[in-house]
Design a protein around this motif. Structure first.
Motif, PDB file in Angstrom:
ATOM      1  N   THR A 176      10.648   3.289  -9.716  1.00 10.10           N
ATOM      2  CA  THR A 176       9.743   2.499  -9.099  1.00 10.10           C
ATOM      3  C   THR A 176       9.927   3.062  -7.589  1.00 10.10           C
ATOM      4  N   PRO A 177       8.211   3.414  -7.349  1.00  7.27           N
ATOM      5  CA  PRO A 177       8.337   4.160  -5.766  1.00  7.27           C
ATOM      6  C   PRO A 177       8.437   2.798  -4.684  1.00  7.27           C
ATOM      7  N   LEU A 178       9.150   3.361  -3.694  1.00  5.21           N
ATOM      8  CA  LEU A 178       9.168   2.215  -2.650  1.00  5.21           C
ATOM      9  C   LEU A 178       7.795   2.338  -2.021  1.00  5.21           C
ATOM     10  N   PRO A 179       7.376   0.998  -1.293  1.00  7.26           N
ATOM     11  CA  PRO A 179       6.152   1.377  -0.482  1.00  7.26           C
ATOM     12  C   PRO A 179       6.352   2.123   0.642  1.00  7.26           C
ATOM     13  N   VAL A 214       7.989   1.289   3.825  1.00  4.64           N
ATOM     14  CA  VAL A 214       9.485   1.230   3.540  1.00  4.64           C
ATOM     15  C   VAL A 214       9.952   2.875   3.612  1.00  4.64           C
ATOM     16  N   MET A 215       9.212   3.913   2.887  1.00  5.95           N
ATOM     17  CA  MET A 215       9.804   5.177   2.803  1.00  5.95           C
ATOM     18  C   MET A 215       9.806   5.564   4.361  1.00  5.95           C
ATOM     19  N   PHE A 216       8.775   5.360   5.101  1.00  6.44           N
ATOM     20  CA  PHE A 216       8.693   5.913   6.486  1.00  6.44           C
ATOM     21  C   PHE A 216       9.935   5.497   7.458  1.00  6.44           C
ATOM     22  N   LEU A 217      10.379   4.205   7.164  1.00  9.56           N
ATOM     23  CA  LEU A 217      11.517   3.663   7.719  1.00  9.56           C
ATOM     24  C   LEU A 217      12.744   4.602   7.374  1.00  9.56           C
ATOM     25  N   VAL A 218      12.848   4.720   6.109  1.00 11.65           N
ATOM     26  CA  VAL A 218      13.798   5.690   5.458  1.00 11.65           C
ATOM     27  C   VAL A 218      14.090   6.847   6.004  1.00 11.65           C
ATOM     28  N   ARG A 219      12.743   7.551   6.111  1.00  8.40           N
ATOM     29  CA  ARG A 219      12.795   8.890   6.679  1.00  8.40           C
ATOM     30  C   ARG A 219      13.255   8.878   8.310  1.00  8.40           C
ATOM     31  N   VAL A 220      12.706   7.856   8.969  1.00 10.03           N
ATOM     32  CA  VAL A 220      12.971   7.828  10.347  1.00 10.03           C
ATOM     33  C   VAL A 220      14.495   7.740  10.422  1.00 10.03           C
TER      34      VAL A 220
END
Length: 153
Positions: free
Chosen positions: A118-121, A124-130
């Motif tokens: 299930t992909p993250l919104p 949320v993915m932006f925050l993970v990358r940061v």
């Protein structure tokens, strides 16, 4: 499996495929019979690995999750909405992103391993990358986004 085990082992002889009917509204031709066996599920239920097989038939498949397919046995022709066809046999793999659609044509039989997530919104993915970038800048994490076991760390 209670969910708290760190390592879960199954012997191949214990794999008992269960009925996994295809949505009748998706069937275009034939009477395909599908089965599956869940090999693993992440503790947060965001990822599942399963065996899946299906007999002859033509059917739509709508993906609400990311699914990577690795064909073990048999063959299938997968047609994208733009008409591009992919002929898959043992050893071939394909990724279907959430929101995609394909028409599956199983000429005789196909058996696959499916890795479903299930992909993250996007937010949320932006925050993970940061966070990953900050960790790399501070030398707290490996340089790769791949898990440590695959990054050579």
């Amino acid at each position: 499996m209670s969910g708290d085990e760190k390592i879960v082992f199954y012997e191949g002889k214990n794999v008992e495929m269960q009925p996994c009917p295809i949505n009748p509204a998706w069937v275009i031709d034939g009477a395909p019979v599908a089965r599956n066996f869940i090999l693993s599920r992440s503790l947060d239920n965001s990822a599942t690995t399963l065996l899946w097989d299906c007999t002859k038939g033509v059917f739509n498949w709508h993906y609400d999750i990311d699914e990577t397919v690795y064909v073990l046995e048999g063959s299938v022709v997968v047609r994208e909405d733009n008409g591009v066809e992919h002929h898959l046999g043992p050893g071939d793999h394909i990724l279907f992103r959430a929101g995609s659609h394909a028409v599956w044509t199983v000429e005789k039989y196909v058996r696959k391993v499916a890795f479903c997530r299930t992909p993250l919104p996007a937010s949320v993915m932006f925050l993970v990358r940061v966070m990953r970038k900050l960790a790399r800048m501070l030398k707290l994490a490996p340089a790769s986004d791949a898990p440590a076991m695959f990054s050579g760390a």
